[in-house]
Design a protein around this motif. Structure first.
Motif, PDB file in Angstrom:
ATOM      1  N   VAL A  15       0.832  -1.205   0.000  1.00  9.47           N
ATOM      2  CA  VAL A  15       0.000   0.000   0.000  1.00  9.47           C
ATOM      3  C   VAL A  15       0.866   1.254   0.000  1.00  9.47           C
ATOM      4  CG1 VAL A  15      -1.639   1.358   1.364  1.00  9.47           C
ATOM      5  CG2 VAL A  15      -2.006  -1.095   1.057  1.00  9.47           C
ATOM      6  N   SER A  16       1.894   1.293   0.835  1.00  9.64           N
ATOM      7  CA  SER A  16       2.737   2.483   0.904  1.00  9.64           C
ATOM      8  C   SER A  16       3.506   2.691  -0.402  1.00  9.64           C
ATOM      9  CB  SER A  16       3.707   2.386   2.080  1.00  9.64           C
ATOM     10  OG  SER A  16       4.569   1.272   1.954  1.00  9.64           O
ATOM     11  N   SER A  17       3.929   1.599  -1.032  1.00  7.74           N
ATOM     12  CA  SER A  17       4.646   1.728  -2.309  1.00  7.74           C
ATOM     13  C   SER A  17       3.733   2.276  -3.404  1.00  7.74           C
ATOM     14  CB  SER A  17       5.199   0.363  -2.735  1.00  7.74           C
ATOM     15  OG  SER A  17       6.146  -0.117  -1.807  1.00  7.74           O
ATOM     16  N   LEU A  18       2.514   1.759  -3.467  1.00 12.53           N
ATOM     17  CA  LEU A  18       1.571   2.242  -4.477  1.00 12.53           C
ATOM     18  C   LEU A  18       1.189   3.693  -4.211  1.00 12.53           C
ATOM     19  CD1 LEU A  18      -0.790  -0.865  -4.793  1.00 12.53           C
ATOM     20  CD2 LEU A  18       1.056  -0.167  -6.336  1.00 12.53           C
ATOM     21  N   ARG A  19       1.047   4.023  -2.951  1.00 14.14           N
ATOM     22  CA  ARG A  19       0.663   5.394  -2.610  1.00 14.14           C
ATOM     23  C   ARG A  19       1.751   6.385  -2.991  1.00 14.14           C
ATOM     24  NH1 ARG A  19      -0.784   5.659   3.357  1.00 14.14           N
ATOM     25  NH2 ARG A  19      -2.750   4.807   2.597  1.00 14.14           N
ATOM     26  N   VAL A  20       3.004   6.067  -2.647  1.00 14.11           N
ATOM     27  CA  VAL A  20       4.073   7.030  -2.877  1.00 14.11           C
ATOM     28  C   VAL A  20       4.417   7.142  -4.362  1.00 14.11           C
ATOM     29  CG1 VAL A  20       6.092   5.487  -2.678  1.00 14.11           C
ATOM     30  CG2 VAL A  20       6.242   7.845  -1.872  1.00 14.11           C
ATOM     31  N   THR A  21       4.135   6.096  -5.138  1.00 13.92           N
ATOM     32  CA  THR A  21       4.411   6.165  -6.581  1.00 13.92           C
ATOM     33  C   THR A  21       3.231   6.699  -7.374  1.00 13.92           C
ATOM     34  OG1 THR A  21       3.732   3.852  -6.836  1.00 13.92           O
ATOM     35  CG2 THR A  21       6.088   4.288  -6.522  1.00 13.92           C
ATOM     36  N   GLY A  22       2.085   6.851  -6.712  1.00 17.41           N
ATOM     37  CA  GLY A  22       0.922   7.392  -7.390  1.00 17.41           C
ATOM     38  C   GLY A  22       0.201   6.404  -8.286  1.00 17.41           C
ATOM     39  N   MET A  23       0.454   5.124  -8.116  1.00 17.15           N
ATOM     40  CA  MET A  23      -0.235   4.109  -8.927  1.00 17.15           C
ATOM     41  C   MET A  23      -1.724   4.134  -8.627  1.00 17.15           C
ATOM     42  SD  MET A  23       1.758   2.304 -10.967  1.00 17.15           S
ATOM     43  CE  MET A  23       1.056   0.671 -11.144  1.00 17.15           C
ATOM     44  N   ARG A  24      -2.542   4.246  -9.650  1.00 10.79           N
ATOM     45  CA  ARG A  24      -3.984   4.354  -9.473  1.00 10.79           C
ATOM     46  C   ARG A  24      -4.745   3.117  -9.908  1.00 10.79           C
ATOM     47  NH1 ARG A  24      -4.179   8.169  -5.797  1.00 10.79           N
ATOM     48  NH2 ARG A  24      -3.168  10.106  -6.457  1.00 10.79           N
ATOM     49  N   SER A  25      -4.111   2.276 -10.705  1.00 10.68           N
ATOM     50  CA  SER A  25      -4.822   1.121 -11.244  1.00 10.68           C
ATOM     51  C   SER A  25      -3.915  -0.107 -11.192  1.00 10.68           C
ATOM     52  CB  SER A  25      -5.261   1.396 -12.691  1.00 10.68           C
ATOM     53  OG  SER A  25      -5.894   0.263 -13.240  1.00 10.68           O
ATOM     54  N   VAL A  26      -4.290  -1.047 -10.342  1.00 11.70           N
ATOM     55  CA  VAL A  26      -3.552  -2.300 -10.229  1.00 11.70           C
ATOM     56  C   VAL A  26      -4.575  -3.419 -10.157  1.00 11.70           C
ATOM     57  CG1 VAL A  26      -1.877  -3.633  -8.913  1.00 11.70           C
ATOM     58  CG2 VAL A  26      -1.706  -1.140  -8.973  1.00 11.70           C
ATOM     59  N   ALA A  27      -4.393  -4.447 -10.945  1.00 10.46           N
ATOM     60  CA  ALA A  27      -5.333  -5.565 -10.948  1.00 10.46           C
ATOM     61  C   ALA A  27      -5.370  -6.224  -9.576  1.00 10.46           C
ATOM     62  CB  ALA A  27      -4.936  -6.580 -12.009  1.00 10.46           C
TER      63      ALA A  27
END
Length: 235
Positions: A124-136
């Motif tokens: 969660v923290s990795s996706l949040r800090v990279t701004g990823m909005r769409s992950v299957a």
């Protein structure tokens, strides 16, 4: 809310949580629990017992230790636990008061990176800090399973472990590095590694991590170094 009303001594319906009182199955007569004798009182016996268990000194210490272990350190300092136990007893188990007492404790802020992130926290923290909005979702589920935390698959009713010795093993760290590399490949060309380093770690980034990022062979490698850094594995 129902439990809070119970704690305050207010009347509640017979159905307390998942417990329902059945007269035909009830054992009549007084009962003894934790050394205390409860007179025959039908469904009110449950209310009285739950109230006493919630306010028991052992409950106060158990909850205080769990909270301190989760937010402060794997081996929580005795003064922090003692403070939380005192608040629990004085405020009759008010979890909001316990939370306020915990975040006002200096030890909760004086030890950066004291706690290991669970795989879920890390993802969660990795996706949040990279701004990823769409992950299957299936991709996330498989990733978490590989890192040892299958969604909704806690090994026991106690839930997931809350110590670094469980989550930061050589094998699990390798899975995290592989996941970081996979995410970095998707982000290469769309994120500046130095900006990511500052956003993710800021002044807490170690000199070693900064060197790795600055000397990376490619932007993708630099992003992976940030995501796989020791600092991002902890909180």
């Amino acid at each position: 809310p129902r439990f809070e009303r119970l704690m305050q001594g207010e009347p509640v319906s017979v159905d307390v949580g998942s417990a329902t009182f059945y007269h035909f199955a009830h054992e009549p007569g007084p009962k003894t629990l934790l050394g205390k004798r409860y007179a025959e009182n039908g469904p009110d016996e449950l209310r009285s017992a739950l109230r006493d268990i919630a306010l028991h000194p052992s409950t106060a210490r158990f909850i205080a230790t769990k909270m301190a272990r989760h937010f402060v350190a794997d081996e929580p300092p005795a003064p922090v636990i003692k403070k939380l136990v005192r608040v629990h007893q004085n405020m009759r188990g008010d979890l909001a008061a316990l939370t306020k007492a915990l975040v006002s404790t200096d030890r909760a802020w004086s030890m950066p990176w004291a706690k290991a992130k669970t795989p879920q926290d890390y993802v969660v923290s990795s996706l949040r800090v990279t701004g990823m909005r769409s992950v299957a979702s299936i991709q996330l589920g498989e990733s978490l399973t590989q890192m040892g935390q299958t969604p909704f698959g806690a090994p026991s009713p106690q839930g997931w472990a809350d110590t670094a010795s469980v989550w930061l093993t050589p094998g699990s760290l390798m899975r995290r590095v592989e996941w970081a590399q996979g995410l970095a490949r998707q982000l290469a060309g769309s994120i500046n590694p130095n900006t990511l380093l500052q956003d993710a770690l800021g002044p807490l980034a170690s000199a070693a991590t900064r060197r790795l990022v600055s000397r990376a062979a490619s932007p993708g490698d630099a992003i992976a170094f940030v995501l796989a850094s020791r600092e991002l594995q902890r909180r």
